[in-house]
Structure formats: structure tokens, C-alpha cells
Design a protein around this motif. Sequence first.
Motif, mmCIF file in Angstrom:
data_model
loop_
_atom_site.group_PDB
_atom_site.id
_atom_site.type_symbol
_atom_site.label_atom_id
_atom_site.label_comp_id
_atom_site.label_asym_id
_atom_site.label_seq_id
_atom_site.Cartn_x
_atom_site.Cartn_y
_atom_site.Cartn_z
ATOM 1 N N VAL A 216 -41.837 -51.441 12.687
ATOM 2 C CA VAL A 216 -41.917 -51.868 11.288
ATOM 3 C C VAL A 216 -41.714 -50.669 10.363
ATOM 4 O O VAL A 216 -42.299 -49.608 10.568
ATOM 5 N N ARG A 217 -40.877 -50.858 9.351
ATOM 6 C CA ARG A 217 -40.687 -49.854 8.309
ATOM 7 C C ARG A 217 -40.997 -50.509 6.963
ATOM 8 O O ARG A 217 -40.822 -51.718 6.791
ATOM 9 N N ASP A 218 -41.433 -49.667 5.997
ATOM 10 C CA ASP A 218 -41.845 -50.142 4.673
ATOM 11 C C ASP A 218 -40.738 -49.701 3.711
ATOM 12 O O ASP A 218 -40.639 -48.514 3.392
ATOM 13 N N TRP A 219 -39.887 -50.627 3.277
ATOM 14 C CA TRP A 219 -38.643 -50.264 2.592
ATOM 15 C C TRP A 219 -38.800 -50.186 1.081
ATOM 16 O O TRP A 219 -39.360 -51.090 0.465
ATOM 17 N N LEU A 220 -38.262 -49.116 0.497
ATOM 18 C CA LEU A 220 -38.306 -48.961 -0.958
ATOM 19 C C LEU A 220 -36.905 -48.640 -1.476
ATOM 20 O O LEU A 220 -36.222 -47.757 -0.936
ATOM 21 N N HIS A 221 -36.501 -49.341 -2.528
ATOM 22 C CA HIS A 221 -35.182 -49.054 -3.116
ATOM 23 C C HIS A 221 -35.204 -47.642 -3.708
ATOM 24 O O HIS A 221 -36.172 -47.238 -4.363
ATOM 25 N N VAL A 222 -34.106 -46.919 -3.485
ATOM 26 C CA VAL A 222 -34.058 -45.499 -3.865
ATOM 27 C C VAL A 222 -34.313 -45.282 -5.364
ATOM 28 O O VAL A 222 -34.918 -44.286 -5.762
ATOM 29 N N GLU A 223 -33.897 -46.235 -6.227
ATOM 30 C CA GLU A 223 -34.132 -46.043 -7.671
ATOM 31 C C GLU A 223 -35.619 -46.053 -7.991
ATOM 32 O O GLU A 223 -36.070 -45.356 -8.908
ATOM 33 N N ASP A 224 -36.391 -46.829 -7.241
ATOM 34 C CA ASP A 224 -37.841 -46.848 -7.463
ATOM 35 C C ASP A 224 -38.477 -45.535 -7.017
ATOM 36 O O ASP A 224 -39.448 -45.071 -7.622
ATOM 37 N N HIS A 225 -37.922 -44.926 -5.965
ATOM 38 C CA HIS A 225 -38.406 -43.608 -5.530
ATOM 39 C C HIS A 225 -38.093 -42.568 -6.615
ATOM 40 O O HIS A 225 -38.949 -41.755 -6.983
ATOM 41 N N CYS A 226 -36.881 -42.603 -7.145
ATOM 42 C CA CYS A 226 -36.485 -41.628 -8.179
ATOM 43 C C CYS A 226 -37.373 -41.765 -9.414
ATOM 44 O O CYS A 226 -37.798 -40.756 -10.001
ATOM 45 N N ALA A 227 -37.666 -42.995 -9.802
ATOM 46 C CA ALA A 227 -38.531 -43.212 -10.980
ATOM 47 C C ALA A 227 -39.924 -42.646 -10.717
ATOM 48 O O ALA A 227 -40.569 -42.087 -11.621
ATOM 49 N N ALA A 228 -40.395 -42.755 -9.475
ATOM 50 C CA ALA A 228 -41.717 -42.222 -9.124
ATOM 51 C C ALA A 228 -41.724 -40.698 -9.242
ATOM 52 O O ALA A 228 -42.660 -40.110 -9.813
ATOM 53 N N ILE A 229 -40.674 -40.049 -8.748
ATOM 54 C CA ILE A 229 -40.627 -38.572 -8.815
ATOM 55 C C ILE A 229 -40.547 -38.117 -10.279
ATOM 56 O O ILE A 229 -41.210 -37.155 -10.683
ATOM 57 N N ASP A 230 -39.768 -38.824 -11.087
ATOM 58 C CA ASP A 230 -39.666 -38.534 -12.521
ATOM 59 C C ASP A 230 -41.073 -38.570 -13.146
ATOM 60 O O ASP A 230 -41.483 -37.647 -13.872
ATOM 61 N N LEU A 231 -41.845 -39.599 -12.836
ATOM 62 C CA LEU A 231 -43.210 -39.714 -13.370
ATOM 63 C C LEU A 231 -44.101 -38.571 -12.879
ATOM 64 O O LEU A 231 -44.864 -37.991 -13.652
#
Length: 341
Positions: A216-231
Motif C-alpha cells: 500500500v502507498r499513500d498517494w499525493l498529487h505533486v501540486e499539493d506537495h509543492c503547496a505544502a513546501i511553499d507554506l
Amino acid sequence: MKILVTGGAGFIGSNFVHHMVKKYPEYEIVNLDLLTYAGNLESLRDIENEPNYKFVRGDIADRPFIMQLFEKERFDIVVNFAAESHVDRSITDPGIFVQTNVMGTQVLLDASKAYGVKRYHQVSTDEVYGDLPLDRPDLFFTETTPLHTSSPYSSSKASADLFVLAYYRTFGLPVTISRCSNNYGPYHFPEKLIPLMIIRALDDEKLPVYGKGENVRDWLHVEDHCAAIDLIIHNGRVGEVYNVGGHNERTNLEVVKTILKALDKPESLINYVTDRPGHDLRYAIDPTKLETELGWKPQYNFDTGIAQTIEWYLTHKEWWQRIVSGEYSNYFEAMYGERLK
Ligand code: NAD
Ligand code: TDX
């Protein structure tokens, strides 16, 4: 504000460079990348002439070069994506993972310390926590879960995290770390599960699923990851770790079947192959800290994200066909040739 993004020609780094160049026209974004097999300047073609963007080729582990670059550019923020990122490659050739992921990080930390950067952000991974059992869906990785790695890749990433935290505690370097779950989306190199399956299914080729496909992997769209790093680089607390994930757990088999259905391809393309040695069973992130402290919320769930991603691969064939026809074809033969016979 001048930001150094390392590894900005890779999958997540190029998405982050797009995000920052468009969102902050007043910032200067410097993208430093060695352009290994995984680095691709074609992923940045549409922004390469923007006035707030610049590309520099170089190795994060090359100390004299990095020191000179920091001396010249005087960065305010460093965001380190540069890494060897593929678990299977770390099993066949661990040395380069230590060189880039550990030694390279330490060089960047020294340079950040020497030139007084206001924030050093390390892009880490949920793999540093090891894995969770398949029969305990109640368990999640939190920021206090002990580090317990499985592969040379995850061990190198965990080592780097420990150096980052040591530079905070010992030298007072203002650091943050994000540990994200599996990303997917545009510009994902086709050695990783999702783009590999999309591209091979489109060509009616066998789809190599490791073991029984039940991991099992927990998938996240890359744009949501980028928004998190920005924050996190703007509002995150110094010295802290933030987990990033959107509660989108799927077995590998579910992911592959979703892709086949969307492309109207038969499940008979699925081929079960020898398992990855030391294969982590399940990853699952608890993102409560990021949500409550910084107000982060993902924009995509897996259904909307995978639909957008498949559409992107259908409309950007020239991007991946150039990769698949090049050096990568030798890699595929070496990694899977025997297993798929
Ligand atoms: P990637 O392999 O697509 O890109 C890595 C980039 O780093 C490439 O452009 C490569 O040329 C560059 N690079 C490699 N060695 C370098 C060096 N010595 N000096 C300068 N540049 C170098 O990786 P990715 O999937 O975009 O991952 C980026 C970061 O995010 C990595 O640190 C990875 O550990 C982390 N991460 C990835 C995921 C994921 O699902 N892909 C999830 C969580 C965290
Ligand atoms: O051909 C394949 N068949 C298969 O069954 C490949 C390439 C993968 N798999 C399985 C292995 C994993 O269980 O699919 C799952 C996902 O594999 P990868 O795409 O290789 O990702 P993973 O090993 O989970 O690691 C990824 O997420 C965390 C990234 O590559 C890392 O950089 C990140 O830190």
C-alpha cells in the motif's frame, strides 16, 4: 527574496519551480541541478525565459562549486530536492545514494551555515519511518514515529534528515524538514509505478507488478506537495518536521487497475514479477500537524488527481517518448528483462 531550488529539473523540483516562478514574480528562483538521468530541462521549457528564473548546472556534493555559488548569489532560502530517488536503483547501486543524498546535503548545510541563509528546507520522505503492517489500518506515521529504514534509499534520506536536525541543534541553522508520501502527477519519470504503468499500458505492454501487488502507498498529487513546501518555508516553525499526505491509500494493484480502466485496456496486461527485496508493506501519513498549524489542505483526491495525470501523459507524449527512447530503454531491459520473460 532569492531562493535556491536544488534538483529543480526532476519530477517534484520542476513542479515546485513552476509553482514558485508563477506565484512569486518578485522572487528570484535559481534552479541548481546536475542533470543526471532523472533531470530534464524540457520539463521547464515554458518558464525558462521568465525574468525571475535562472538555471545553473552543478553537483550539490561539489564543495568548492557550491561555496562559490553561495558566495556569489547570497541565497535567502534553500530548498533541497536534489537526490537519487529510486528505491530499485538504490538496491543495485547504493554508493551514489550516500554520495548525493548524504554528502550532498551536508555540503549544502555547510554552505547555508557559512552564508547565513534564513531558511534551509530539506525535502524528505515518509520512507524514513520504515513501513506499517498491512493488517493495522489504524496506524499512521506521525512526526514522532521513530526512523526505521529499509532500503539504501530510505537510509540515505534518514541520514540526511539527522544531519539537518544536527545543524539546527548544534549550530542554530534555521531548518525545516517535510516528509511526504508518494507523489504523482506531470513530469514524473517513467521508472516509477504510475507513469511506468500509464506508458506501458498505452503501448499494450506487460505491466510488472511486484509480488502480489498488495503493498500500500499513500498517494499525493505533486501540486499539493509543492503547496505544502511553499507554506512551510514561509510559515513553518524552525527546527520542525512536517508530514505531508492526503489520506489516499491504495494497493499497487488498485492503482494499476484504475489506470487500465481509465485507458480502456485489459487487466490481462498485468504481470506479477519477483518482489523488490526488502519491499516496504504500507506507508500512511498523518498530516494533522501541517493541517492544523499551517492550514494546508490538498486540492486533489486520488480520483481527480489520477484522471488529471493520465490526461497529462496523453497530451504530453513528446515529453515521455524522448525519455523512453533514450538511455532509459537500457535501464528497463536491465531491471526487468529477465523478470518479464
Ligand atoms: P527525481 O529523481 O525525479 O529528481 C531528482 C533531481 O535531482 C534530478 O533532476 C537530478 O538531476 C537531480 N540531482 C541528482 N543528483 C544531483 C546532484 N548530486 N546535484 C544536483 N542535482 C542532482 O526525484 P523526485 O521524485 O522529484 O524527488 C525529489 C525529492 O523529493 C527527493 O529528495 C526525494 O527523496 C523526495 N521525495 C520524493 C517523493 C516521490 O514520491 N517521488 C516523495 C517524497 C519525497
Ligand atoms: O515496476 C514496478 N512495479 C511495482 O509493483 C515499480 C517501479 C514499482 N512497483 C511497486 C513498488 C512500490 O510498492 O509500486 C510501489 C511504488 O513504487 P515506486 O514508484 O518505485 O515508489 P516507492 O518505492 O514507493 O518510492 C517513492 O515514494 C517515496 C519514490 O520513488 C521515493 O522517491 C519517495 O521517497
